[in-house]
Design an enzyme around this catalytic site. Structure first.
Site, PDB file in Angstrom:
ATOM      1  N   TYR A  35      -0.519   5.075  -3.708  1.00 36.74           N
ATOM      2  CA  TYR A  35      -1.590   4.354  -4.076  1.00 36.74           C
ATOM      3  C   TYR A  35      -2.040   3.287  -2.711  1.00 36.74           C
ATOM      4  O   TYR A  35      -3.229   2.933  -2.364  1.00 36.74           O
ATOM      5  CB  TYR A  35      -1.408   3.517  -5.131  1.00 36.74           C
ATOM      6  CG  TYR A  35      -2.285   2.432  -5.722  1.00 36.74           C
ATOM      7  CD1 TYR A  35      -3.391   3.214  -6.704  1.00 36.74           C
ATOM      8  CD2 TYR A  35      -2.553   1.258  -5.465  1.00 36.74           C
ATOM      9  CE1 TYR A  35      -4.478   2.351  -6.976  1.00 36.74           C
ATOM     10  CE2 TYR A  35      -3.282   0.276  -6.202  1.00 36.74           C
ATOM     11  CZ  TYR A  35      -4.498   1.053  -6.852  1.00 36.74           C
ATOM     12  OH  TYR A  35      -5.371   0.189  -7.623  1.00 36.74           O
ATOM     13  N   SER A  84      -7.611  -2.543  -2.872  1.00 34.76           N
ATOM     14  CA  SER A  84      -6.762  -3.264  -3.602  1.00 34.76           C
ATOM     15  C   SER A  84      -5.648  -4.108  -2.485  1.00 34.76           C
ATOM     16  O   SER A  84      -5.570  -3.546  -1.512  1.00 34.76           O
ATOM     17  CB  SER A  84      -5.711  -2.418  -4.277  1.00 34.76           C
ATOM     18  OG  SER A  84      -4.718  -3.045  -4.846  1.00 34.76           O
TER      19      SER A  84
END
Length: 251
Positions: A159, A146
């Site tokens: 994350y 990501s």
């Protein structure tokens, strides 16, 4: 799609977390390019519902329950792909979750859950398929990172850490498995329209979208197309790479 335009004709792929979002879009794109697809999702019922129309149309796709943080589950999925389709050529480590919170308010359980699924899950997937890929002298592994793993996001230390860790995992595995003819690459999506991002407050989504030089959010299919490319013979000399699909955000 078939014939010369089918970049993955006859190949078999396992895609984790593919019951929705980018994973499901990737499954659809792989099928369109001639692949057999095993959708490994923790919610098998949801995954089966998502592919019901494909199954009805006799597409070579199945769904199976899998907790990617379980090595036994990952081994089971690899074995199922072999027994059902006679081979395994592609692994897309797409499964991931968010458990957002600022550092002082983020629990250890929420930190561990994100790292276990996004990072450990990808490592377990690679471990499950690497003996087969080494033996056959081929294979493509794609880790879904990501943009958060490149630029970081406040409230997402878990994350961001997991997605950054996937880049290190990708490069180390590419060096380890490359001599056997196995390619390992990563994709870093930016702001993409999925259930997860659309759950943001509209003003936050709009602010992030304003940071994109192409002036729009991406679609799951645009990330899926990048996965098709990396899985295909067109990327035969691409190994250890990180492909950003961000519309230019974060450059």
């Amino acid at each position: 799609m078939n014939g010369a335009g089918a970049l993955l004709l006859g190949k078999t792929a396992v895609i984790t977390g593919a019951g929705q979002g980018i994973g499901l879009a990737t499954a659809r794109r792989f099928l369109a390019h001639g692949a057999n697809v095993v959708i490994a999702d923790i919610d098998e019922d949801k995954a089966n519902q998502a592919i019901a129309e494909l199954v009805k149309a006799d597409a070579p796709v199945i769904a199976v329950a899998c907790n990617v943080a379980s090595g036994a589950d990952q081994d089971k999925v690899a074995a199922l792909a072999l027994s059902r389709f006679g081979g395994l050529d592609i692994l897309v480590n797409n499964a991931g979750v968010t458990r957002d919170g600022y550092i002082n308010r983020l629990s250890e359980d929420d930190y561990d859950a994100v790292l276990d699924i996004s990072l450990k899950g990808a490592w377990l997937g690679i471990r499950a398929v690497s003996p087969l890929f080494r033996k056959q002298g081929s294979g493509s592994i794609i880790n879904m990172s990501s943009l958060s793993g490149k630029i970081g996001n406040p409230g997402q230390t878990n994350y961001s850490a997991a997605k950054a860790g996937l880049i290190g995992l990708t490069k180390a595995a590419a060096k380890e498995l490359g001599p056997a003819g196995v390619r390992v690459n990563a994709i870093q999506p930016g702001l993409v329209r999925t259930d997860m991002t659309l759950a943001m407050k509209p003003e936050i989504f709009a602010a992030k979208e304003a940071e994109v030089p192409l002036a729009r959010a991406g679609e799951p299919e645009e990330v899926a197309d990048a996965a098709v490319f990396l899985a295909s013979p067109m990327a035969s000399y691409i190994n250890g790479a990180v492909l950003e699909v961000t519309g230019g955000r974060g450059i």
